[in-house]
Design an enzyme around this catalytic site. Sequence first.
Site, PDB file in Angstrom:
ATOM      1  N   LEU A  80       0.817  -1.213   0.000  1.00  0.00           N
ATOM      2  CA  LEU A  80       0.000   0.000   0.000  1.00  0.00           C
ATOM      3  C   LEU A  80       0.852   1.265   0.000  1.00  0.00           C
ATOM      4  O   LEU A  80       1.880   1.346   0.671  1.00  0.00           O
ATOM      5  CB  LEU A  80      -0.933   0.011   1.210  1.00  0.00           C
ATOM      6  CG  LEU A  80      -1.911  -1.163   1.361  1.00  0.00           C
ATOM      7  CD1 LEU A  80      -2.921  -0.869   2.466  1.00  0.00           C
ATOM      8  CD2 LEU A  80      -2.623  -1.476   0.056  1.00  0.00           C
ATOM      9  N   GLU A 122       0.353   5.880  -0.972  1.00  0.00           N
ATOM     10  CA  GLU A 122      -0.565   6.996  -0.790  1.00  0.00           C
ATOM     11  C   GLU A 122      -1.783   6.889  -1.705  1.00  0.00           C
ATOM     12  O   GLU A 122      -2.871   7.351  -1.352  1.00  0.00           O
ATOM     13  CB  GLU A 122       0.163   8.318  -1.020  1.00  0.00           C
ATOM     14  CG  GLU A 122      -0.710   9.567  -0.868  1.00  0.00           C
ATOM     15  CD  GLU A 122      -1.379   9.690   0.495  1.00  0.00           C
ATOM     16  OE1 GLU A 122      -2.441  10.334   0.570  1.00  0.00           O
ATOM     17  OE2 GLU A 122      -0.848   9.141   1.488  1.00  0.00           O
ATOM     18  N   HIS A 178      -3.387   4.124  -2.464  1.00  0.00           N
ATOM     19  CA  HIS A 178      -4.326   3.268  -1.743  1.00  0.00           C
ATOM     20  C   HIS A 178      -4.925   4.010  -0.552  1.00  0.00           C
ATOM     21  O   HIS A 178      -6.121   3.885  -0.264  1.00  0.00           O
ATOM     22  CB  HIS A 178      -3.622   2.010  -1.246  1.00  0.00           C
ATOM     23  CG  HIS A 178      -3.076   1.145  -2.325  1.00  0.00           C
ATOM     24  ND1 HIS A 178      -1.727   1.036  -2.581  1.00  0.00           N
ATOM     25  CD2 HIS A 178      -3.694   0.342  -3.232  1.00  0.00           C
ATOM     26  CE1 HIS A 178      -1.537   0.191  -3.572  1.00  0.00           C
ATOM     27  NE2 HIS A 178      -2.702  -0.235  -3.999  1.00  0.00           N
ATOM     28  N   GLN A 206      -4.494 -13.330 -12.182  1.00  0.00           N
ATOM     29  CA  GLN A 206      -4.304 -12.202 -13.096  1.00  0.00           C
ATOM     30  C   GLN A 206      -2.840 -11.965 -13.461  1.00  0.00           C
ATOM     31  O   GLN A 206      -2.506 -10.938 -14.050  1.00  0.00           O
ATOM     32  CB  GLN A 206      -4.950 -10.939 -12.529  1.00  0.00           C
ATOM     33  CG  GLN A 206      -4.388 -10.421 -11.231  1.00  0.00           C
ATOM     34  CD  GLN A 206      -5.300  -9.384 -10.604  1.00  0.00           C
ATOM     35  OE1 GLN A 206      -6.323  -9.711 -10.011  1.00  0.00           O
ATOM     36  NE2 GLN A 206      -4.952  -8.110 -10.734  1.00  0.00           N
ATOM     37  N   SER A 227       2.433   3.867  -7.950  1.00  0.00           N
ATOM     38  CA  SER A 227       2.224   2.462  -8.264  1.00  0.00           C
ATOM     39  C   SER A 227       3.125   1.621  -7.372  1.00  0.00           C
ATOM     40  O   SER A 227       4.257   2.020  -7.058  1.00  0.00           O
ATOM     41  CB  SER A 227       2.560   2.180  -9.738  1.00  0.00           C
ATOM     42  OG  SER A 227       2.582   0.786  -9.995  1.00  0.00           O
ATOM     43  N   ARG A 261       4.604  -0.864  -8.318  1.00  0.00           N
ATOM     44  CA  ARG A 261       5.730  -1.297  -9.145  1.00  0.00           C
ATOM     45  C   ARG A 261       6.821  -0.227  -9.253  1.00  0.00           C
ATOM     46  O   ARG A 261       7.910  -0.520  -9.729  1.00  0.00           O
ATOM     47  CB  ARG A 261       5.238  -1.701 -10.538  1.00  0.00           C
ATOM     48  CG  ARG A 261       4.479  -3.019 -10.545  1.00  0.00           C
ATOM     49  CD  ARG A 261       4.187  -3.495 -11.956  1.00  0.00           C
ATOM     50  NE  ARG A 261       3.725  -4.869 -11.971  1.00  0.00           N
ATOM     51  CZ  ARG A 261       2.453  -5.248 -11.913  1.00  0.00           C
ATOM     52  NH1 ARG A 261       1.518  -4.318 -11.848  1.00  0.00           N
ATOM     53  NH2 ARG A 261       2.116  -6.522 -11.922  1.00  0.00           N
TER      54      ARG A 261
END
Length: 284
Positions: A31, A33, A35, A61, A186, A188
Amino acid sequence: MTELVHTARELRTAVEGRSGATGVVMTMGALHEGHATLIRTARERVGDGTVVVTVFVNPLQFGPSEDFDRYPRTLDADLKVAEQAGADVVFAPAVDEVYPGGRPQVRIGAGPMGERYEGASRPGHFDGMLTVVAKLLHLTRPDAAFYGQKDAQQLALIRRMATDLNFPVEIVGVPTVREPDGLALSSRNRYLSEGERRTALALSRALFAGRDAAGRGPEAVRAAARAVLDGAEGVSVDYLALADPRDFSEAPADHTGPAVLAVAARVGATRLIDNLPLDFGGAL
């Protein structure tokens, strides 16, 4: 205190008896900011009701060459973020809790809308995403579910699923949260080196250039965004799309009304996505 639960039974016990509306924020953890903004938005919407945050890295997924095993698992830190943002319950199930019979034989199909752009680049991704979203909606039984607009095609598909399959839930889109330099938040991003992070700013610069050209029409938007990406070293573009948000078909040159300018690209080994909502005037 935010209550951490791991099973469907514990979730029911944690939520039953609470008054007011229930809002859910579905995450894969790690998580940040962005989120936290979703959780705060849910908290504001349901007031004294219940905010549930799900933390589940969904294997359905991820493709065979994608980063399921590499995806960050940071539950202790996630719990702190969720609590500070106003969550009442964090539901962090194991894979066999969500898929007790193993990988499900019956799944939600995303259809033609899920075969474009992200769906073309990641076959089966949206089927897996919609399947777990449907399951989590059943398990959490919310009045409203909150999703970030950064995943614009995902949001559009969830809205379409809720409509087509009569889910009794309001799907709420929350604007993308960005760093001061424009990079979309993100999970990632943590994979990027310092140099790659600077390179990744080309994605948001391309979107902003497209937005600035919107007054000249869809083709000008595409050309402006493409020019930025073509001049960016170290960025391998997967797609640049100007899509109709109703079905994520490519917006024609005479398109009027809302549109989504979306980009996906690799910077180093990291695949990033970003988008901006646009409006070309007129009515759909």
